[in-house]
Design an enzyme around this catalytic site. Sequence first.
Site, short mmCIF file in Angstrom:
data_model
loop_
_atom_site.label_atom_id
_atom_site.label_comp_id
_atom_site.label_asym_id
_atom_site.label_seq_id
_atom_site.Cartn_x
_atom_site.Cartn_y
_atom_site.Cartn_z
N LYS A 22 -91.98 4.49 4.68
CA LYS A 22 -91.35 4.16 5.97
C LYS A 22 -90.17 5.09 6.27
O LYS A 22 -90.07 5.65 7.36
CB LYS A 22 -90.84 2.71 5.95
CG LYS A 22 -89.90 2.39 7.10
CD LYS A 22 -89.37 0.97 7.06
CE LYS A 22 -88.20 0.73 6.16
NZ LYS A 22 -86.87 0.92 6.75
N ASN A 23 -89.29 5.24 5.29
CA ASN A 23 -88.05 5.97 5.58
C ASN A 23 -88.24 7.49 5.63
O ASN A 23 -87.32 8.22 5.97
CB ASN A 23 -86.94 5.58 4.59
CG ASN A 23 -86.46 4.17 4.87
OD1 ASN A 23 -86.75 3.60 5.93
ND2 ASN A 23 -85.72 3.59 3.94
N CYS A 120 -75.89 -4.40 11.69
CA CYS A 120 -77.10 -5.17 11.42
C CYS A 120 -76.80 -6.15 10.31
O CYS A 120 -75.68 -6.18 9.80
CB CYS A 120 -78.29 -4.26 11.12
SG CYS A 120 -78.43 -3.75 9.44
N ARG A 125 -72.65 -0.44 9.48
CA ARG A 125 -73.49 0.74 9.63
C ARG A 125 -73.09 1.65 10.81
O ARG A 125 -73.86 1.85 11.76
CB ARG A 125 -74.97 0.35 9.71
CG ARG A 125 -75.36 -0.52 8.53
CD ARG A 125 -76.81 -0.85 8.52
NE ARG A 125 -77.64 0.27 8.12
CZ ARG A 125 -78.97 0.19 8.02
NH1 ARG A 125 -79.59 -0.93 8.29
NH2 ARG A 125 -79.66 1.25 7.66
N ASP A 308 -82.11 -0.29 -1.74
CA ASP A 308 -83.33 -0.89 -1.21
C ASP A 308 -84.16 -1.60 -2.28
O ASP A 308 -85.19 -2.21 -1.96
CB ASP A 308 -84.18 0.16 -0.49
CG ASP A 308 -83.51 0.66 0.79
OD1 ASP A 308 -82.57 0.00 1.25
OD2 ASP A 308 -83.93 1.71 1.31
N ARG A 400 -91.50 -5.14 9.01
CA ARG A 400 -90.84 -3.89 9.41
C ARG A 400 -91.07 -2.80 8.37
O ARG A 400 -91.05 -1.61 8.72
CB ARG A 400 -89.33 -4.11 9.54
CG ARG A 400 -88.97 -5.01 10.69
CD ARG A 400 -87.50 -5.03 10.89
NE ARG A 400 -87.00 -3.66 11.15
CZ ARG A 400 -85.77 -3.38 11.51
NH1 ARG A 400 -84.90 -4.35 11.66
NH2 ARG A 400 -85.40 -2.13 11.71
#
Length: 423
Positions: A22-23, A120, A125, A308, A400
């Site tokens: 994803k990233n 968030c 952030r 993460d 997500r």
Amino acid sequence: MDKIVLKGGTPLHGEVEVSGAKNAALPILASALLAEGTTTFRNVPDLADVKTMLAVLRTMGCEAERLTGKKADTCEISITGDITPEAPYDLVKTMRASILVLGPLVARFGRARVSMPGGCAIGARPIDQHLKGLKALGAEIHLTEGYVEARAKQLKGGMVNFDVITVTGTENVMMAAVLAKGRTVMENCAREPEVEELARVLNKMGAKVEGAGSSVITIEGVESLNPVDHAILPDRIEAGTLLVAAAISGGNVLVKHARPEHLDAVIDKLRESGCTITAEGGGLRCKAPRSLKSVNITTTEHPGFPTDMQAQLMALMTVSHGTSVISENIFENRFMHVPELHRLGADITIQGHTAVVKGVKGLSGAQVMATDLRASASLILAGLRAEGQTEVSRVYHLDRGYERLERKLRGLGADIRRVKERA
Ligand code: EPU
């Protein structure tokens, strides 16, 4: 709204494949803005965040679609006509990483208007370092009506020394510098494999980026870039999550496509906790020990232990023998899974940015709520071990960043399903 319902107690066995990262996919999709023509990306995970990035590109006037059938892992992005270089609030508020279009837009079209991402769940952030980097390349930046407006007739190479190591900040400035006139030197850069992967794509397009993966990146600007065809690297965080699934369930699983060189810190901690981790068949196998041992974890930037993976390792520590001290150093509010893990019977105390986890004999299933992406993964992992039924609600967080996680776990023998929940 969907929820995930699972019954714990089955050791997972078999083989599972990791999807694209994803990233890496998010900045790489944004990089398509840098070239005219049709860019093709393969191994793009089918995730809510990827859909959002495609929608951001479409609102600007790009054609940005996922193909179907056998090519369903492929996204094509074409820029043929005029582009409106603007990312609206409605999309950015659903995904902060939309800010990744800022650098490419200002570099290629001379202006960009992108809604400011707010804070968030996991932290404030800010994006000050993204803006600092773009200013160093000569962009004029104004913040008005909740939008960042950036302008530059022609960006010029410059010196960028990041005050804070930032992954998307490094990526944003890198994507701007590839079309700037002259040489840019970026210092104190993020060294994540996803930054390296973006540089690989940019270089395929014709950019001159050197040093990505180290803390100093040097870029010689070029006049224009060409569209490319590129397959995105496997997701190291999904791979790590699946390794923990094997460990916490007492199983033995081969995680195909997991790249050991991207997972050093995670592998070290799993080994320290007693797991046997071996490289096999282009992936990694995790064999759980009879009894897991507690280990201490401190999250830091790559190549340190990734934030993460913090929630997932914490789930593992809840049932390990001894006491584990887990320090979160990247985000100020990334312990929201703790109260939910308590509901499953975990013994965790938070002191500032440190959590002290005392291993318990067993967890028991309960209804819990996902609060962010990695928190939702940690609750599913804990549920794999818990006695009885666990229900994880608000799984849109999971969607997500994990491609059909429940199907992958079911393929390994887990008793897990997705249930439609009335809003
Ligand atoms: N920071 C600043 N100023 C900035 C940018 C960052 O102070 O201009 C601070 C942040 O507040 C944070 C730290 O620097 O305390 C690191 O943040 P970073 O910018 O590196 O995070 P990010 O780029 O917004 C990416 C991943 C995150 C991952 C972090 C850290 C993407 C799309 N997102 O976020 O992924 O946690 O790096 O590794 O690449 C996830 O996948 O679950 C996720 C949250």
